[in-house]
Every structure is written in C-alpha cells, then in structure tokens.
Design an enzyme around this catalytic site. Structure first.
Site, PDB file in Angstrom:
ATOM      1  N   SER A   1       0.884  -1.015   0.009  1.00 49.41           N
ATOM      2  CA  SER A   1       0.004   0.029   0.022  1.00 49.41           C
ATOM      3  C   SER A   1       0.845   1.231  -0.027  1.00 49.41           C
ATOM      4  O   SER A   1       0.533   2.319  -0.807  1.00 49.41           O
ATOM      5  CB  SER A   1      -0.856   0.141   1.333  1.00 49.41           C
ATOM      6  OG  SER A   1      -1.634  -1.220   1.308  1.00 49.41           O
TER       7      SER A   1
ATOM      8  N   ARG B   1       1.653   4.407  -3.310  1.00 48.22           N
ATOM      9  CA  ARG B   1       1.556   5.629  -2.967  1.00 48.22           C
ATOM     10  C   ARG B   1       2.917   6.459  -3.273  1.00 48.22           C
ATOM     11  O   ARG B   1       3.066   7.458  -3.716  1.00 48.22           O
ATOM     12  CB  ARG B   1       0.994   5.995  -1.520  1.00 48.22           C
ATOM     13  CG  ARG B   1      -0.391   5.664  -1.573  1.00 48.22           C
ATOM     14  CD  ARG B   1      -0.913   5.247  -0.018  1.00 48.22           C
ATOM     15  NE  ARG B   1      -2.319   5.100   0.328  1.00 48.22           N
ATOM     16  CZ  ARG B   1      -2.867   4.001   0.080  1.00 48.22           C
ATOM     17  NH1 ARG B   1      -2.109   2.986  -0.625  1.00 48.22           N
ATOM     18  NH2 ARG B   1      -4.204   3.779  -0.206  1.00 48.22           N
TER      19      ARG B   1
ATOM     20  N   GLY C   1      -6.766  -3.279  -8.040  1.00 50.95           N
ATOM     21  CA  GLY C   1      -7.709  -2.195  -8.121  1.00 50.95           C
ATOM     22  C   GLY C   1      -7.065  -1.055  -7.353  1.00 50.95           C
ATOM     23  O   GLY C   1      -7.606   0.146  -7.697  1.00 50.95           O
TER      24      GLY C   1
ATOM     25  N   SER D   1     -11.646   3.606   0.454  1.00 55.49           N
ATOM     26  CA  SER D   1     -10.841   4.592   0.815  1.00 55.49           C
ATOM     27  C   SER D   1     -10.121   5.022  -0.009  1.00 55.49           C
ATOM     28  O   SER D   1      -9.603   6.018  -0.282  1.00 55.49           O
ATOM     29  CB  SER D   1     -10.159   4.120   2.260  1.00 55.49           C
ATOM     30  OG  SER D   1      -9.187   3.235   1.837  1.00 55.49           O
ATOM     31  N   GLN D   2      -9.850   4.009  -1.184  1.00 56.51           N
ATOM     32  CA  GLN D   2      -8.771   4.536  -2.270  1.00 56.51           C
ATOM     33  C   GLN D   2      -9.523   5.372  -3.202  1.00 56.51           C
ATOM     34  O   GLN D   2      -8.676   6.008  -3.873  1.00 56.51           O
ATOM     35  CB  GLN D   2      -8.576   3.255  -3.038  1.00 56.51           C
ATOM     36  CG  GLN D   2      -7.668   2.102  -2.193  1.00 56.51           C
ATOM     37  CD  GLN D   2      -7.595   0.813  -3.126  1.00 56.51           C
ATOM     38  OE1 GLN D   2      -8.189   0.538  -4.024  1.00 56.51           O
ATOM     39  NE2 GLN D   2      -6.759  -0.118  -2.452  1.00 56.51           N
TER      40      GLN D   2
ATOM     41  N   SER E   1     -11.450   2.296   6.707  1.00 55.55           N
ATOM     42  CA  SER E   1     -10.140   1.938   6.378  1.00 55.55           C
ATOM     43  C   SER E   1      -9.365   3.360   6.529  1.00 55.55           C
ATOM     44  O   SER E   1      -8.710   3.480   5.425  1.00 55.55           O
ATOM     45  CB  SER E   1     -10.076   1.173   4.822  1.00 55.55           C
ATOM     46  OG  SER E   1     -10.707  -0.186   4.949  1.00 55.55           O
TER      47      SER E   1
ATOM     48  N   ASP F   1      -8.194  -6.319   4.935  1.00 59.07           N
ATOM     49  CA  ASP F   1      -7.331  -7.281   4.547  1.00 59.07           C
ATOM     50  C   ASP F   1      -6.976  -8.253   5.550  1.00 59.07           C
ATOM     51  O   ASP F   1      -6.467  -9.225   5.237  1.00 59.07           O
ATOM     52  CB  ASP F   1      -6.245  -6.478   4.151  1.00 59.07           C
ATOM     53  CG  ASP F   1      -6.347  -5.959   2.838  1.00 59.07           C
ATOM     54  OD1 ASP F   1      -7.272  -6.293   2.178  1.00 59.07           O
ATOM     55  OD2 ASP F   1      -5.486  -5.059   2.338  1.00 59.07           O
TER      56      ASP F   1
ATOM     57  N   ARG G   1     -14.356 -12.162  -1.560  1.00 56.91           N
ATOM     58  CA  ARG G   1     -13.753 -12.841  -0.461  1.00 56.91           C
ATOM     59  C   ARG G   1     -14.363 -13.262   0.571  1.00 56.91           C
ATOM     60  O   ARG G   1     -13.826 -14.484   1.254  1.00 56.91           O
ATOM     61  CB  ARG G   1     -12.858 -11.772  -0.325  1.00 56.91           C
ATOM     62  CG  ARG G   1     -11.486 -12.280   0.742  1.00 56.91           C
ATOM     63  CD  ARG G   1     -10.453 -11.363   0.764  1.00 56.91           C
ATOM     64  NE  ARG G   1      -9.429 -11.053  -0.441  1.00 56.91           N
ATOM     65  CZ  ARG G   1      -8.707 -10.183  -0.781  1.00 56.91           C
ATOM     66  NH1 ARG G   1      -8.704  -9.265   0.254  1.00 56.91           N
ATOM     67  NH2 ARG G   1      -8.243  -9.872  -1.961  1.00 56.91           N
TER      68      ARG G   1
ATOM     69  N   LYS H   1       0.531 -11.843  -7.233  1.00 57.78           N
ATOM     70  CA  LYS H   1      -0.228 -10.499  -7.328  1.00 57.78           C
ATOM     71  C   LYS H   1       0.433  -9.535  -6.095  1.00 57.78           C
ATOM     72  O   LYS H   1       0.756  -8.486  -6.570  1.00 57.78           O
ATOM     73  CB  LYS H   1      -1.666 -10.797  -6.921  1.00 57.78           C
ATOM     74  CG  LYS H   1      -2.506  -9.105  -6.951  1.00 57.78           C
ATOM     75  CD  LYS H   1      -3.696  -9.914  -6.800  1.00 57.78           C
ATOM     76  CE  LYS H   1      -4.580  -8.365  -6.547  1.00 57.78           C
ATOM     77  NZ  LYS H   1      -4.564  -7.481  -7.492  1.00 57.78           N
TER      78      LYS H   1
END
Length: 769
Positions: A393, A397, A442, A512-513, A539, A652, A683, A751
């Site tokens: 994460s 960024r 994503g 939140s993304q 999140s 997660d 999921r 991934k």
C-alpha cells in the site's frame, strides 16, 4: 588500575586492567623469564591493523622494560586463525631462535590471542606467552582462561589446547581505535556474563533486578570510560554508573572464578558457551565475514533463550529482556539464517556428539543450565526469521508521488504484480499512451484514475480478472460532476478531463482508495477543492498513509468536517522514502505462530500508519503471546480464545483472522466485511468455501463470517479462487490439517507476495502443494 589473579596454584597469573597501562612500565611477567632473569628472546605476534595503530607505542613499552623482541605481523580477520598460519608461526619462532625459556606475546584481539596461544602451546611442547588484548571482546573474555585454538574448514576452534598465559595486560585505551561495530561485539560478551549471573555487573549495567521484570530501562548518560574519557568514542549509548575498567574487571573475575573451579571445561565452565553453539554455526555460514563473533554471540543468545522458552525450560520474557539490553547498546541481535541451514553446521561443533548437541540454556537471567538435545528438535523449536516484504500500500503511493515530483528514491520496491501494474501505469501516463493497463490491481486503477482526469486527452483503463467489474461508480460520479467525461464499457473505462477545482462528494464506506486517489490529484489543480464524504470513512488508516506520503513529497491536505480541504496550486518535490514492512502480509506469519509455528517477523516498526498492525493486538486479545521489539514481532503458540472482530477499517485481515478462528476454542465472528465481496474474488464467499473444503465450520452471514473453531481440520484440496490472500490463508490453516492441503491456484500469491512460498517454507517446510 584494577588487578586480580587467576588462582591455579603454580600456574596462577595476574590480570591487569586499566587505561594507559602501555604508557607505564611492563610488569615482571613480561620482563622476567621462568628463571627470573630477563628473557633472552621475545616474539610479538600481532596483526596489521593493531600494529599500525599501536605498534610504536607498544615497542616503546617493551623497551622501557629492557625487553628484546621481534615482531610477526599477520593479516587481520578470522581467516588468519588457521592451521596454516600456526605453521607459519612455528617456522618464525624457529628462524628467530626462540627457545623453551623465551616468551611469546599476543598483541591483538581474540583471533591473535587464540592463534598465538595455540602456537606457543605446541612449539617445543610449550613456551610461555602473555596476552595483551586490544579489543573489548578479548579483554572481557577470550584472553582469560587458557583456551587456545585454530579453525578448520569444518568448524570453529576444532583444534586447540589448554595453555594458560603468564599474564593478561588489558589497556582500555587501546579501544580508542576500534570501530563502533567491534565495540558492540565486545558488549555482547559483557551482556553474556550479566545473563549468566553476575549481580555486580547487572548493577553496573544499571539494571538491578529490573531485567527479570522486563520493565523499562532508565538510561543515564555518564562516563563509561573511567579514566581519560575524551580519548575514546565508543559510538554507543551507555548507561550511567558504567565504568569500562570495572565492567571488564567483573567479567574477568567471573571467568577467573569459573576457570579456577573447572579449568578443563568438563563442568561449570561449559556455561560460558551460552549462545556460542548457535554463534559458531552463524559465523561459519557467513564465511566468517557476514557476522563477527560478538554479533553471532548476540544472535545465538537470543536463539538459545527463545529455544528454552518454546521448550518450557526458560522463563517467558527472558529473550525479550536480553534483546532490550542489547538494543540499549546498539547490538544487532538478528540473524537472517534459517535454522534448517544452521543445524547441520551445529553437528560439527565441538560440543556435539552422536547426532545431539549440548546447549547452554537459561531458566531465567542468572540461572544457566546444560541440556543435550537432538539436532532435529533444536531446528524445530528455533523461530526462523522472515524479512517481510515492503508495504504494498505504501509502495503504490510512494511510486505515484515520486512520479508526480519528477524524482526521488523509493526503496525497497516490493516485487509483485500489483506494483508492476502501478509502475506500468506511471509509464503510460508519462509517455502519452492512450491505454493504461492496470492488470488486476484495484489500487492502481483507483489511485491513477483521478490523475488521468487532470489531462484533456482521452485514456482508456483496462484490466483483467474481476477488475473491470469492481465498483468504480462513486469515484466516476465525483469526477464527472467536476468536468471529467467517464464512460465504463465491457472493455474498460474511458476517461477525458480536465477536472476543475470544486466539491468532490462521495461515500466513505465503499473504498478509501477513492479518497486517496482524489487527495493525490486535487493539489495539482489551480484552485482549492473539497472532498465531502456522505458516509463515515472506513479503512481510514489507508487515507492517513496517503496524507503522510504526500507530505513527505511536499504536498498537504487538511481534514475538515465531513471530509478534507485541499489547497490547489501545489507541486510535488522529490524525496527519498524507505518503505516499512507490510503488516497485512505479516499477519499470516503471526497467525502461523499462534497455530504452532513461531517465526521472527522482521521489518515491522510498531509506529506505523498501517491499520493492519492491529493484528498484534487482536492476537493478544485472543490469549496469544506476542513479543515486540522495534524491529519486529514473534507470536507464540497458545490456546486461542474466540472473539468478535469488526474489520471495517482492516478488511485485509479477514483471511488470516479466519484461519486463526478456525482453531479457536468456540464460536468467533468477523463483522463489517461487506466490501470484501468486490475483491479479486467474493472474498467472504471464498474464505467460507476454502476453509469448509479443509473441514472447517464457516458460514456467511450478511457482511461477515461465523466460524466455529476446531482442534484440527482434515485437509484436502481447496481453491484459492485466484485470490492471493485466500492462498495464503489456506497455507496457514494447513499447519493444523491432518493431511497437507492441496491448494489450487497457489501461484496467485505473485499478485502481492511472489516470495510467499519460499518464506512460508522456512516455518512449515514444503507441506502445501
């Protein structure tokens, strides 16, 4: 000056300790032969570094005593401590006419002392020698006691003798030229003597009794050096009341008392090997270059303490107490070698016999004991080290901020499909390409879509798997209301800007993304903007991470009622960023520790913006012991209490928590996880189906899961449904399966964590197929 005597009857000898001893006159042990007249011949054995730093001073010292001498200067380093170098010394002794009544002087660190003592013990069946140690490690330990040795390719110190010196002269001022790393190596041996039970040394380390309780240590700055403090810079943070001469004296006194009782190492003297069986294997595996002896001893002591704790022989918290003490002095106690690599080398240790090794363990601080164990049991109980990969994460960024700044250094970049997707997106945006391929990431799509909307050109975002069907409408609507044209088709998402400053309204409980993507883009507009949230932000830790990364690159946004205020006209500036370890990945290994396979997870600073650091607290609430330091964590096996956990801010963590609760003592619930239905898989359904396939009792209920724990699962085949976190969950759950699980789509871990199976094998072997 301090002086003490090693009481061995006719072979008793003095130890002189103090600053500036080499500026005075030599004691009689150097100036007189066994016949009490000046020795006709003396040979000084040293190394290039010591002689360069202190040779002129030492020569003057010997001349003041009227001593005739010649010098043999050897290369520095552990490689010098060999049978071949011993042979060279014997020839040098012969060429220089050394007789049985003459004297050999070892002037240097532990390598020179061990080698010279060994050569002196065998030449003419034994000539006298004097130890003049110049390193802290040699002054507190190796120069005292008469153990001499050289190494073989098969192991350390395998050829040696007992040959007591005539005297030990430890001038603490010689430490002035040592690099901090070597001084810290010596402090490892000081800590060893404290751990073995020297009350006065614990006092001088400013830890009277508190080391047992594991309480915080108050470190006062004071004069560690005693005399002439300005002459030596240790490069260490040292506690008050600590005087170097006193510390060396107490270590030497403790060793002298043991040697007087057990000179030949058949009883109590063996306790001085605390940590050394592991240490010698560590040194050998690193070809005597990666770790010096003190660093290896530090790692070995922690390994021994952790082994004792896992076996129930050592009081819980003993390892952490040692770690705290080491970290006060800047000693790096970590060892990145897998015990599976160390244990074969331990078989060659001189303390091994018949497939077993005698370890020195602690019942607690000050209570050493011996235990002989098979190598296999040792390997099974030492937590291996796993260096967790950098935060994915944070990497997304940081890479985007560095691209917007036009420079900066981001390291280490994690190797994963998702980060490669973000790198490719950055390249596409910069090159003027009309297509941005986000693969299955994503995060890449959601963070770069607002950046693409800054431009008046048309770009098409594409992807694979479920990516193009994952929710994006809330972000698209917010951009569309502010000037962007966004069209979503079966083949991709077409974006044309530019967007304008204004109010960007969207829900906070979808992703939140969406918020993070807007925060990255809006500061680059000419005017000010506002992000207005129509529902509570979930999140939130990921948004905090975005804000922190932006600030490191010179861009800010402010929290406001119900959202964020973003000042326009800002510019990103280059910055250097070091990425911390990924808590969401570490969670799987910490759960593995709770299920019976402890491992040391390195690279996890406790002060982190990552919300998934909550896994440590959740494990503790479930009754699992979690050891923390500023470098990482270990979770130890234990009974798992059932819990209800709201994962709204930590989605997660659902897969590792599901694996944990599958073996809890009762019914657990995971709630607030509805957003997980739109990941690489549904999921929630994937977790339920995968664990049920192994024999677990898992049901979906609305936005969460209900899990009834069992002692073990039957195992068998289960599909990861092309979801990296489901594959990792199955691996961890497999630790308690009666038959190894067969994981379909296991390679989907690429991934986010391509090295997962390699690292997982460190603690589980190849049980997951």
């Amino acid at each position: 000056m301090r002086k003490l005597t090693v009481g061995l009857g006719e072979r008793a000898y003095p130890i002189y300790i103090g600053a500036g001893l080499l500026d005075g006159s030599p004691p009689k042990e150097l100036t007189a032969s066994q016949g009490e007249s000046a020795p006709a011949n003396s040979v000084v054995v040293t190394d290039e570094n010591v002689w360069s730093d202190h040779g002129e001073r030492f020569s003057a010292y010997l001349r003041r005593g009227g001593i005739k001498f010649s010098v043999v200067v050897l290369p520095p380093g552990e490689g010098t401590k060999s049978v071949e170098t011993a042979g060279r010394l014997w020839r040098e002794f012969a060429v220089r006419g050394l007789s049985r009544g003459d004297l050999v002087v070892a002037f240097g660190g532990g390598v020179i002392g061990d080698l010279t003592g060994f050569a002196a013990s065998a030449y003419m069946r034994g000539v006298a020698f004097v130890q003049v140690p110049t390193t802290l490690l040699a002054q507190v330990d190796s120069s005292v006691g008469g153990k001499t040795a050289v190494n073989l390719p098969e192991g350390k110190n395998l050829v040696g003798t007992f040959h007591q010196p005539r005297a030990v002269i430890a001038d603490t001022s010689t430490l002035a030229t040592l690099p901090p790393r070597e001084l810290r190596a010596g402090m490892s041996e000081v800590i060893k003597y404290a751990a073995l039970g020297c009350p006065e040394l614990l006092e001088i380390l400013n830890l009277p009794g508190r080391i047992r309780a594991g309480s915080e240590v108050c470190v006062n700055q004071a004069n560690f050096l005693g005399a002439n403090p300005g002459q030596i810079h240790l490069g260490l943070n040292l506690p008050g009341q600590m005087n170097l001469t006193d510390a060396i004296y107490l270590c030497c006194r403790a060793k002298a008392e043991i040697v007087e009782t057990d000179e030949r190492d058949t009883g109590i003297r063996a306790t001085l090997n605390f940590g050394h069986t592991f240490a010698h294997a560590i040194e050998k595996l690193g070809a005597y270059e990666t770790y010096n002896h003190g660093e290896a001893v530090a790692a070995g002591m922690v390994m021994a303490a952790r082994f004792g704790e896992s076996a129930g022989d050592t009081a819980p918290g003993t390892a952490e107490a040692l770690i705290r003490l080491m970290e006060i002095y800047g000693i790096d106690w970590r060892c990145q070698y897998d015990p599976a690599l160390l244990t074969p080398l331990m078989a060659g240790d001189k303390k091994s016999d018949g497939g077993g090794v005698t370890l020195i363990l602690l019942r607690g601080i000050g209570e050493p004991f011996r235990r002989r164990l098979p190598l296999g049991e040792i390997a099974a109980r030492i937590p291996p080290a796993v260096e967790i990969p950098p935060s994915k994460s944070a990497a997304h960024r940081a890479v985007l901020c560095a691209a917007l700044a036009g420079g900066g250094n981001v390291a280490p970049i994690p190797d994963s499909d998702d980060i490669r997707a973000t790198n490719a997106a950055v390249a596409a945006l910069a090159s003027g390409a009309d297509t941005v391929d986000c693969a299955e990431s994503g995060t890449t799509l959601r963070l770069t879509l607002p950046l693409a909307a800054l431009s008046p050109r048309t770009l098409t975002f594409t992807g694979r798997g479920r990516l193009m069907s994952r929710p994006i409408a809330a972000l698209a609507d917010a951009l569309g209301r502010n000037g962007a044209e966004i069209t979503q088709t079966g083949g991709g998402i077409r974006v044309k800007g530019p967007i304008r400053p204004g109010v960007y309204e969207l829900p906070g409980d979808v992703s939140s993304q969406f918020v993070s993507g807007l925060l990255l883009a809006l500061p680059l507009l000419a005017g000010d903007s506002e992000i207005r949230l129509t529902s509570p932000l979930q999140s939130a830790a990921y948004v905090d991470m975005t804000l922190e990364m932006m600030e490191r690159f010179g861009v800010t946004a402010e929290r406001a009622d119900g959202g964020f205020a973003v000042r326009g006209g800002q510019r990103y500036v280059p910055a250097d960023v070091t990425l911390e370890g990924d808590w969401s990945q570490a969670a799987f290994f910490l759960v593995a520790g709770a299920l019976g396979r402890p491992s040391y997870i390195a690279g996890l600073p406790p002060e982190s913006r990552q919300g998934d650091r909550a896994i440590a607290d959740i494990l503790a609430q479930c009754g699992i012991r979690v050891e923390r330091s500023d470098r990482g964590l270990i979770a130890w096996p234990g009974r798992i209490a059932p819990r209800t956990v709201d994962v709204s801010d930590i989605p997660d963590l659902v897969p590792p928590l599901a694996a944990l609760f599958a073996f809890a003592d009762g019914e657990s619930r995971i709630v607030g996880a509805g957003r997980l239905r739109h990941k690489e898989s549904d999921r929630l359904a994937a977790v339920s189906e995968a664990l049920s396939a192994l024999g677990g009792a898992v049901t979906e209920d609305g936005d969460g899961l209900t899990i009834i724990g069992r002692n073990s699962l039957r195992g068998g085949a289960a599909s990861a449904q092309n979801d990296h976190r489901i594959a990792m969950m199955l691996a961890v759950a497999g630790l308690r399966c009666e038959a190894p699980p067969v994981i379909i789509d296991r390679e989907c871990v690429s991934k986010s964590y391509p090295a997962f199976w390699r690292d997982f094998a460190k603690i589980a072997g190849d049980q997951n197929r």
